[in-house]
Each structure stands twice: as structure tokens, then as C-alpha cells.
Design a protein around this motif. Structure first.
Motif, PDB file in Angstrom:
ATOM      1  N   ALA A 203       0.902  -0.961  -0.242  1.00  0.00           N
ATOM      2  CA  ALA A 203      -0.406  -0.252   0.664  1.00  0.00           C
ATOM      3  C   ALA A 203       0.420   1.174   0.412  1.00  0.00           C
ATOM      4  CB  ALA A 203      -1.418   0.329   1.276  1.00  0.00           C
ATOM      5  N   MET A 204       2.176   1.481   0.781  1.00  0.00           N
ATOM      6  CA  MET A 204       2.774   2.130   0.560  1.00  0.00           C
ATOM      7  C   MET A 204       3.495   3.055  -1.043  1.00  0.00           C
ATOM      8  SD  MET A 204       5.071   1.486   4.134  1.00  0.00           S
ATOM      9  CE  MET A 204       6.444   2.654   4.213  1.00  0.00           C
ATOM     10  N   PHE A 205       3.500   1.414  -1.120  1.00  0.00           N
ATOM     11  CA  PHE A 205       3.882   1.676  -2.630  1.00  0.00           C
ATOM     12  C   PHE A 205       3.407   1.471  -4.029  1.00  0.00           C
ATOM     13  CE2 PHE A 205       7.757   1.069   0.089  1.00  0.00           C
ATOM     14  CZ  PHE A 205       8.742   1.530   0.213  1.00  0.00           C
ATOM     15  N   MET A 206       2.522   1.283  -4.112  1.00  0.00           N
ATOM     16  CA  MET A 206       1.080   1.306  -4.746  1.00  0.00           C
ATOM     17  C   MET A 206       0.589   2.489  -5.899  1.00  0.00           C
ATOM     18  SD  MET A 206      -2.040  -0.797  -4.694  1.00  0.00           S
ATOM     19  CE  MET A 206      -2.435  -0.379  -3.891  1.00  0.00           C
ATOM     20  N   PRO A 207       0.401   2.905  -6.730  1.00  0.00           N
ATOM     21  CA  PRO A 207      -0.003   3.837  -7.230  1.00  0.00           C
ATOM     22  C   PRO A 207      -1.301   3.443  -6.846  1.00  0.00           C
ATOM     23  CG  PRO A 207       1.312   3.128  -9.283  1.00  0.00           C
ATOM     24  CD  PRO A 207       1.007   1.643  -7.764  1.00  0.00           C
ATOM     25  N   PRO A 208      -2.406   4.535  -6.189  1.00  0.00           N
ATOM     26  CA  PRO A 208      -3.400   4.701  -5.755  1.00  0.00           C
ATOM     27  C   PRO A 208      -4.884   4.272  -6.662  1.00  0.00           C
ATOM     28  CG  PRO A 208      -2.328   6.722  -5.296  1.00  0.00           C
ATOM     29  CD  PRO A 208      -1.453   5.629  -5.906  1.00  0.00           C
ATOM     30  N   TYR A 209      -5.563   3.737  -6.110  1.00  0.00           N
ATOM     31  CA  TYR A 209      -7.028   3.596  -6.587  1.00  0.00           C
ATOM     32  C   TYR A 209      -7.517   4.696  -6.162  1.00  0.00           C
ATOM     33  CZ  TYR A 209      -6.129  -0.722  -9.051  1.00  0.00           C
ATOM     34  OH  TYR A 209      -5.285  -1.762  -9.614  1.00  0.00           O
ATOM     35  N   LYS A 210      -8.267   5.163  -7.431  1.00  0.00           N
ATOM     36  CA  LYS A 210      -9.173   6.343  -6.259  1.00  0.00           C
ATOM     37  C   LYS A 210     -10.592   6.858  -6.656  1.00  0.00           C
ATOM     38  CE  LYS A 210      -4.582   8.802  -8.452  1.00  0.00           C
ATOM     39  NZ  LYS A 210      -4.711   9.821  -9.425  1.00  0.00           N
ATOM     40  N   VAL A 211     -11.354   5.646  -7.711  1.00  0.00           N
ATOM     41  CA  VAL A 211     -12.605   6.064  -7.725  1.00  0.00           C
ATOM     42  C   VAL A 211     -13.094   4.253  -7.648  1.00  0.00           C
ATOM     43  CG1 VAL A 211     -14.479   6.099  -9.893  1.00  0.00           C
ATOM     44  CG2 VAL A 211     -11.857   7.883  -9.798  1.00  0.00           C
ATOM     45  N   ILE A 212     -14.457   4.314  -7.026  1.00  0.00           N
ATOM     46  CA  ILE A 212     -15.102   2.905  -6.670  1.00  0.00           C
ATOM     47  C   ILE A 212     -15.982   3.443  -8.310  1.00  0.00           C
ATOM     48  CG2 ILE A 212     -16.095   0.876  -5.298  1.00  0.00           C
ATOM     49  CD1 ILE A 212     -14.173   2.121  -3.326  1.00  0.00           C
ATOM     50  N   ALA A 213     -16.624   2.409  -8.743  1.00  0.00           N
ATOM     51  CA  ALA A 213     -17.529   2.786  -9.528  1.00  0.00           C
ATOM     52  C   ALA A 213     -18.549   1.152  -8.918  1.00  0.00           C
ATOM     53  CB  ALA A 213     -17.012   2.513 -11.145  1.00  0.00           C
ATOM     54  N   VAL A 214     -19.416   1.180  -9.391  1.00  0.00           N
ATOM     55  CA  VAL A 214     -20.678  -0.070  -8.642  1.00  0.00           C
ATOM     56  C   VAL A 214     -22.060  -0.069  -9.114  1.00  0.00           C
ATOM     57  CG1 VAL A 214     -19.911   0.354  -5.917  1.00  0.00           C
ATOM     58  CG2 VAL A 214     -21.932   1.371  -6.599  1.00  0.00           C
ATOM     59  N   ASP A 215     -22.238  -1.196  -9.648  1.00  0.00           N
ATOM     60  CA  ASP A 215     -23.103  -1.210 -10.964  1.00  0.00           C
ATOM     61  C   ASP A 215     -24.053  -1.340  -9.400  1.00  0.00           C
ATOM     62  OD1 ASP A 215     -25.083  -2.712 -11.805  1.00  0.00           O
ATOM     63  OD2 ASP A 215     -25.203  -4.700 -10.906  1.00  0.00           O
ATOM     64  N   CYS A 216     -25.772  -1.160  -9.631  1.00  0.00           N
ATOM     65  CA  CYS A 216     -27.305  -1.040  -9.114  1.00  0.00           C
ATOM     66  C   CYS A 216     -27.260  -2.321  -8.779  1.00  0.00           C
ATOM     67  CB  CYS A 216     -27.572   0.304  -9.378  1.00  0.00           C
ATOM     68  SG  CYS A 216     -27.148   1.795  -9.209  1.00  0.00           S
ATOM     69  N   ASP A 217     -28.249  -3.405  -9.166  1.00  0.00           N
ATOM     70  CA  ASP A 217     -29.211  -4.410  -9.380  1.00  0.00           C
ATOM     71  C   ASP A 217     -28.511  -5.419  -9.117  1.00  0.00           C
ATOM     72  OD1 ASP A 217     -31.589  -2.925  -9.609  1.00  0.00           O
ATOM     73  OD2 ASP A 217     -31.065  -3.752 -12.388  1.00  0.00           O
ATOM     74  N   ASN A 218     -28.549  -5.427  -7.772  1.00  0.00           N
ATOM     75  CA  ASN A 218     -27.893  -6.827  -6.735  1.00  0.00           C
ATOM     76  C   ASN A 218     -26.235  -6.999  -6.875  1.00  0.00           C
ATOM     77  OD1 ASN A 218     -30.227  -8.322  -7.216  1.00  0.00           O
ATOM     78  ND2 ASN A 218     -30.192  -9.248  -8.837  1.00  0.00           N
ATOM     79  N   THR A 219     -25.935  -5.761  -6.327  1.00  0.00           N
ATOM     80  CA  THR A 219     -25.048  -5.213  -6.207  1.00  0.00           C
ATOM     81  C   THR A 219     -25.095  -4.170  -5.671  1.00  0.00           C
ATOM     82  OG1 THR A 219     -23.328  -5.955  -8.665  1.00  0.00           O
ATOM     83  CG2 THR A 219     -22.653  -3.938  -6.270  1.00  0.00           C
TER      84      THR A 219
END
Length: 730
Positions: A203-219
Motif C-alpha cells: 500500500a505504501m508503494f502502490m499507485p493509488p486507486y481513486k474511484v470505486i464504480a459500482v453496479d446497482c441491481d444485486n450489487t
């Protein structure tokens, strides 16, 4: 800045993990090596001398001081800091004094160590923890460590209580290992410890993820809002936990968006019908609710947010949709929800991509800041006169020398910023600290606000003061502040700083990448000064007196920059090499799973041996796997000699511990401390102990006798044994 993880980076040497511990920590080696293979990262593992943590931190020639590409691991067991025979009031007081000394040294270490420190307070022995006075002393020490090191730039801390929550192990301690070689933990706990350390370092060295995209139905909910109706969908326990998890990620700086095949109004109506949902529409920065491909929608969202697709994590219950995203948007990270929805909380808890080693105030405000940026973009597109719009913007840029408490944010910006970043030099906190300690370098920051709100610290200048000029080493600006003239204000302020110090020239280094063209366009637009090219670097040199008067003169091009860009039909190449996050969360989330996989790989190294003297019996094969794991080279012959293959006294102790765990046999030191010890001989010794009725010499004699019997004689003996058993004769 189009903030992306796909910036071009030169080849680096092997990632070095230097370990210093006040107990025997070598059993962690195979675990660290295993995770290096899982993460596709070449590891260089080094161990400092035993029980010399303070010396390793302070010595300018130590393993820590020589580590310029990796992480320094400090593994500390509190009760071992003094190695006292007993613990009373005086010895416990001395332990607490040693903690003060150690944390003081650690706190100053990042200034002279090139690699960050990951400090781990390891669990105490059961006896120490059971004593009320000892437990109270340990708790005081924990608080000192958290207070002293927790906010120190260049140091990350892990506590054994955190490891217990994430990687619980029922039997952590090995009394026999402690007695034989000061190896206090079981194989499974070393697996837990090593996994927790690697996860934090990743986590200290990994390029960070910034966005979480989610589905709606059944998610996001159970059911289909277009068929069941907005009021007909429900929120079961695992999905309620998903809502809470996403809110926590938002608080840590992640942007939440929706990418779902739905009618937009159905989704809006669903949120309106369920005010009890923890997640509400206001928590999402943007969405694409339509019947187009999700890969295309993710690309569209990336454009709108000015971030790279490789910063997206996509959650969906449908494997087919995730497969299509993997094909159509290969930079993004698609994750399929577990088929058994009850596993969802544990699954998410072990997705390393969601880890955040440092959370700044800007992270906590990121969703609000992006909302301000999007509103700015909408307003600027509606403006009839850009000059009038900018005049009423009420832009404020607070340009000042770096405050120590803002070091983490500055390091974060150097890691995250790609589009407006003149050199894209990535630095961690201690690297910046070491640079500023040089005396020639200074760092300036820009905090920005306008009538749309506060944007926080979004601009950084790192400059080197030379004899006749200020040389800009790093000039970067977050995408949230583009299109306002902030970059002009910052260079103007730097020119004033130069003139105040009697310097009349400011130069800005620029190194082109595939993403930082906006920074070059800005430098080209200044309109005065000289430009020189040397290799892959372009140097812009400006007279400080002219640069001091630099002001932004908005043009229609600036407004166009905020408008949506036409979609490219060409598929962008996938640059990022993904870690198998889903596999880790499914198959490697417990210490037992990690141990089994380490052993399986050791056994696989032996699987194809066809030598006539290859291990054949079950005990020989299992023992060969242990040797292979400990010696880090295949033991392919029953005649293999433990010490000839690289064994030594410490590994012999580990061998005793592993034999006890694997076979339930407790061997003596004499059984393994022999220069002629072979795999076959040790296997026979283990088998003899398992029989329990005879010593090793008797067992070998019996084995020789049996091997001399014919098949008919063996069969007759077996029949005699069966008859004796039926007659109750034994």
C-alpha cells in the motif's frame, strides 16, 4: 492533472526489504519471498544482526542506511528489549525507558535513511501478557509508540492487535522455538506477520486507486429496481456492510460513482424510496445509468473526473459484466462479488487495493472538492465572457514554505499527479525530508480557494537554490486547480522569492511523458525567456523580474479545456500490471492458506524429479518439501545433505520446529546436528519416532530385515498378524 497510475517509469533494481528484529526473525523469509512471487516483484531480502535495532537505525553503514530502494522493517517484541530474567517494577520501568530511547531514534531516522521504516510491535509471550503489571506496562508502551511514531513522516506502524484482527492465528507462540533459538512464534504466525507487513508495504508503494464504480441491481441492493419496483428492492446484511464499507472508502478519499445498466429515473426513485440506506445519491460524485457498455461508461466517467481509467475499481455481481470491463477497459480493476454473498464482508476486507496507508485532510474532502470542480466546469461552459467569469472567481492562492505537517500531502501529490507535473519525479516523505535537509533545496506549497469553495493544498514547487538562479526541480498542480491561473500565481510568487534573495533567474526543468503535455503547454505559453534542450530534459529559463508580473490572460482555449472531449474509438493499451487482488481475497486471506501455498510451491519444485534416489515414501516427500522451503533449493535426493545444501544452526532449529508441526514428532538437537545428516536418514528417524516402540537403530535393523523378505514371506507375516488380532493376542 489527469491523475493516473500509468506514468512511464524507468527500470528499478530489486525491491529491498531490510529486517531488524530483537528476536530471531529469519522464519519470515519464505513468507516474504512467497509474496514477492505473488506480487510479481523481485525481492532482495536482507537481515540486520540479531537484536541490534537501535544500532541498525543509527549506524550509517547498516542494512537500513544502504537500502535506497525498498522498505526497512523493524520487528520489536516489547519484553525482549531488555532480555531481563524477570519483570518487576524496576525492570518494567527500564523497558519503558528503552521504548522512549528507541522511538526517539526512530523518529529522527527518516532524515538520514533513504527508505521508509515500517515498525511492527509484535505480540508478547502468553506469560508476559498474563501478568497484570507487565500487561499495563505494555499498554503504556503501545501508547508511546502510537503517539511518537504514528504521525512521523517516513514511518508506518503496525500493532499486533491489528494483525490479530486481520490475520487471526489460534496458536501464535512456540515455547520450544523460543527455548532453542529465540524463535517465539509458530509457522502460521510468521505467515500472518509477513503477510501483514507485505500488505502494508504494498500500500505504501502502490499507485493509488481513486474511484470505486459500482453496479446497482444485486450489487448495491438485492433485487432489480426496474422489475421489482424501487420499493421492492431490499438491503440484506452483507450489502448493508458494502454500503458502510463504501462510505468508509469515501471518507478515506475514494470517489464513488455508479456504472449500471438501468433507467436513470428508476435508480433515483430507488434511493428516494429507501432513506434508510446508508448510501444515498448525494454520496456519489457522478454516474452513468444507461444501457451502454460499462467499459465505455467507465471511460466516460474517467474523462469527466479527469482521472485515469487505471485508477478505477469496478464492483459488480455479474462475472460477464466484469469480463467485458476487463476486455473493454483493461486498465480498470474489475471485481466480481462472491457467489456466496455472505462472504462479501470478508472478501472486501482482504482486497488490498482498498488499503490507504496515509489519509490526509484533502483525502477526507476529496468528494466535496471534486463536486466543486465539476460545478466549476459547468459554470465555465455556460459563461458568455470568460474574462468576466474569472474576474468574479475570487481566486486566492496561499503560497508559503512547506509546513512540516503538510509533508504527507506533498509526497502524496508527487505520487498521484501526472498531467500538470513538469518532471513527474515521485518522492516519498523521507526522500523529500532528506532533500530539504541538504540546505540547497526548498519546498513551497499552494493552497487554493475561490467562490466555489476550498480546494486545499493542490500545488507544489521544489526548488534548488543555485549561485545565480532558482532551479525548479518539481512543479505540479492537481487537476482540481487547473483552468484558474493558479500556476501563473505560483511562478510569480516564486519569482518574488528569488528577487528577495538577490536572484534574478528562475529555470523550470521539464521532462516529457505521455501525460504531462498540459504542463509543457503552460510553460510554452509564458511567452518570454529562453528554452534549452539537453537529452530528455527541456529547460525553461525566465528573468525573475518579468516572471514576477506573470498573470493569466484567459482565452477561449481555456474554456474548451473544461468541455467534454470526443471519445476515442481506439482501445487504450493496458499499461498497469495488476496484482491478483481477487485471488488474494479468495485464496490467500488466512495464514493457514498462505502456509499451505508456500508448502505447495516447495512440493511443486520436487514434483518432476525422476532421479532413482528421489524421495519416495510419504515421509521422505513431506520432509523434502520442508528442506526445499527452508534451504530455498530443491532437495531432490534421499542422499541430500542438509548442511551441504546450505543448512546452518538456525535452519536446523527451524527444521526441528517444522518436523514437530508436520509429523508430531519431537526430535532432539542431536538428531539434526550432524555433518552427515541426509534426508533419507532423517526420514527413517522420524518414522522410528512415529512407531514409538523402538529406537532408531532397532528401526533401521527391522527395516533391513523386512526389505530382505520375499513377497510370499511378507504376505505370510501379514496373515499371521491378522489372525493374532482376531484372537485378541495383542
Amino acid at each position: 492533472m489527469n491523475e493516473s497510475n500509468n506514468s512511464h517509469q524507468p527500470h528499478h533494481p530489486a525491491f529491498r526489504a531490510a529486517v531488524s528484529a530483537n528476536f530471531t526473525a529469519e522464519p519470515i523469509r519464505p513468507v516474504l519471498a512467497f509474496w514477492g512471487r505473488v506480487l510479481n516483484r523481485e525481492l532482495d531480502l536482507r537481515f540486520a544482526p540479531y537484536d541490534q535495532i537501535l544500532q541498525t537505525v543509527l549506524d550509517p553503514t547498516s542494512e537500513f542506511a544502504q537500502n535506497d530502494h525498498g522498505v526497512n522493517l523493524v520487528l520489536c517484541r516489547y519484553e525482549d528489549l531488555g532480555h531481563f530474567e524477570s519483570y518487576g517494577t524496576e525492570t518494567l520501568q527500564r523497558l519503558e525507558e528503552i521504548v522512549q530511547e528507541l522511538t526517539g531514534a526512530l523518529r529522527s531516522a527518516p532524515a538520514h535513511l533513504p527508505a521508509p521504516i515500517l515498525f511492527c510491535l509484535c505480540p508478547p509471550s502468553p506469560e508476559f501478557a498474563a501478568d497484570p503489571a507487565c500487561a499495563a506496562s505494555l499498554e503504556r508502551a503501545r501508547r508511546v509508540i502510537a503517539h511518537t511514531l504514528g504521525e512521523t513522516p517516513g514511518i508506518q506502524c503496525i500493532d499486533y492487535t491489528e494483525i490479530d484482527r486481520t490475520y487471526p492465528v489460534e496458536n501464535r507462540h512456540d515455547a520450544e522455538g523460543q527455548r532453542l533459538g529465540r524463535i517465539p512464534y509458530t509457522e502460521q504466525y510468521f505467515a500472518a506477520l509477513g503477510t501483514a507487513l507485505v500488505r502494508r508495504a504494498q500500500a505504501m508503494f502502490m499507485p493509488p486507486y481513486k474511484v470505486i464504480a459500482v453496479d446497482c441491481d444485486n450489487t448495491l441492493w438485492r433485487g432489480i429496481c426496474g422489475e421489482d419496483g424501487p420499493a421492492g428492492v431490499t438491503l440484506d446484511g452483507p450489502r448493508r456492510m458494502l454500503h458502510q464499507f463504501l462510505l468508509e472508502q469515501r471518507e478515506a478519499g475514494m470517489l464513488l460513482v455508479m456504472a449500471s445498466k438501468n433507467n436513470e429515473q428508476d435508480v433515483f426513485d430507488t434511493f428516494a424510496a429507501h432513506p434508510e440506506f446508508p448510501l444515498q445519491l448525494r454520496h456519489f460524485t457522478a454516474w452513468r445509468l444507461n444501457w451502454e457498455s460499462k467499459a465505455g461508461n467507465l471511460a466516460s466517467l474517467a474523462e469527466e473526473l479527469s482521472v485515469g481509467l487505471d485508477t478505477f475499481i469496478f464492483l459488480d455481481d455479474n462475472p460477464k459484466e466484469c469480463a467485458e470491463v476487463a476486455d473493454g477497459a483493461p486498465e480498470a480493476l474489475p471485481l466480481v462479488l462472491p457467489e456466496d454473498i455472505e462472504e462479501l464482508p470478508e472478501f472486501l476486507h482482504h482486497i488490498w487495493a482498498f488499503d490507504h496507508p496515509v489519509i490526509t485532510e484533502e483525502d477526507r474532502q476529496r468528494s466535496t472538492l471534486y463536486a466543486q470542480t465539476l460545478e466549476f466546469g459547468r459554470e465555465i461552459k455556460r459563461a458568455t465572457s470568460l474574462e468576466e467569469f474569472i474576474a468574479g472567481l475570487n481566486l486566492r492562492v496561499d503560497f508559503q514554505a512547506l509546513a512540516p505537517e503538510r509533508l504527507g500531502r506533498v509526497a502524496q501529490l508527487t505520487q498521484r499527479t501526472n498531467q500538470f507535473n513538469c518532471t513527474t519525479i515521485r518522492r516519498n516523505e523521507q526522500e523529500i525530508q532528506a532533500l530539504l535537509a541538504d540546505g540547497r533545496y526548498r519546498c513551497f506549497t499552494g493552497e487554493v480557494s475561490d467562490r466555489f469553495g476550498e480546494y486545499g493544498l493542490v500545488g507544489v514547487l521544489i526548488v534548488e537554490r543555485r549561485e545565480a538562479e532558482m532551479r525548479v526541480d518539481t512543479f505540479l498542480l492537481s487537476c482540481r486547480a487547473l483552468g484558474r491561473g493558479v500556476e501563473h500565481r505560483m511562478l510569480s510568487a516564486l519569482a518574488e522569492e528569488a528577487l528577495d534573495n538577490g536572484i534574478y533567474s528562475v529555470s523550470v526543468a521539464f521532462r516529457p511523458t505521455s501525460k504531462n503535455m498540459p504542463a509543457r503547454q503552460f510553460l510554452d505559453s509564458v511567452g518570454f525567456g529562453t528554452v534549452e534542450t539537453a537529452g530528455d530534459e527541456i529547460l525553461y529559463r525566465f528573468p525573475a523580474t518579468e516572471l514576477q508580473a506573470l498573470r493569466w490572460k484567459p482565452s477561449r482555449l481555456d474554456a474548451d479545456a473544461a468541455a467534454p472531449k470526443p471519445k476515442s474509438k481506439a482501445k487504450a493499451p493496458a499499461v498497469r500490471r495488476f496484482v491478483e487482488f481477487a485471488r488474494i481475497a479468495h485464496d490467500l486471506r488466512t495464514p493457514a492458506q498462505v502456509v499451505n501455498e508456500v508448502r505447495r510451491q516447495a512440493q511443486a519444485a520436487l514434483a518432476h524429479s525422476t532421479a532413482p534416489d528421489a524421495p519416495a515414501s510419504d515421509v521422505e516427500r513431506r520432509l523434502a518439501a520442508i528442506w526445499t522451503e527452508l534451504l530455498e533449493r530443491p532437495a531432490t535426493s534421499v542422499h541430500s545433505n542438509f548442511f551441504d545444501l546450505g543448512g546452518h544452526s538456525l535452519l536446523a532449529v527451524l527444521l526441528l520446529m517444522r518436523v514437530k508441526e508436520e509429523f508430531g514428532v519431537e526430535l532432539s538437537v542431536d538428531d539434526v546436528y550432524s555433518g552427515t545428516l541426509t534426508l533419507g536418514e532423517l526420514a527413517r528417524t522420524i518414522e522410528a519416532h512415529q512407531l514409538g516402540a523402538m529406537d532408531a537403530d532397532e528401526y533401521h535393523a527391522l527395516l533391513a530385515e523386512i526389505e530382505g523378505l520375499s513377497d510370499e514371506e511378507v504376505q505370510a507375516l501379514l496373515q499371521q498378524e491378522e489372525q493374532a488380532g482376531e484372537n485378541g493376542q495383542y
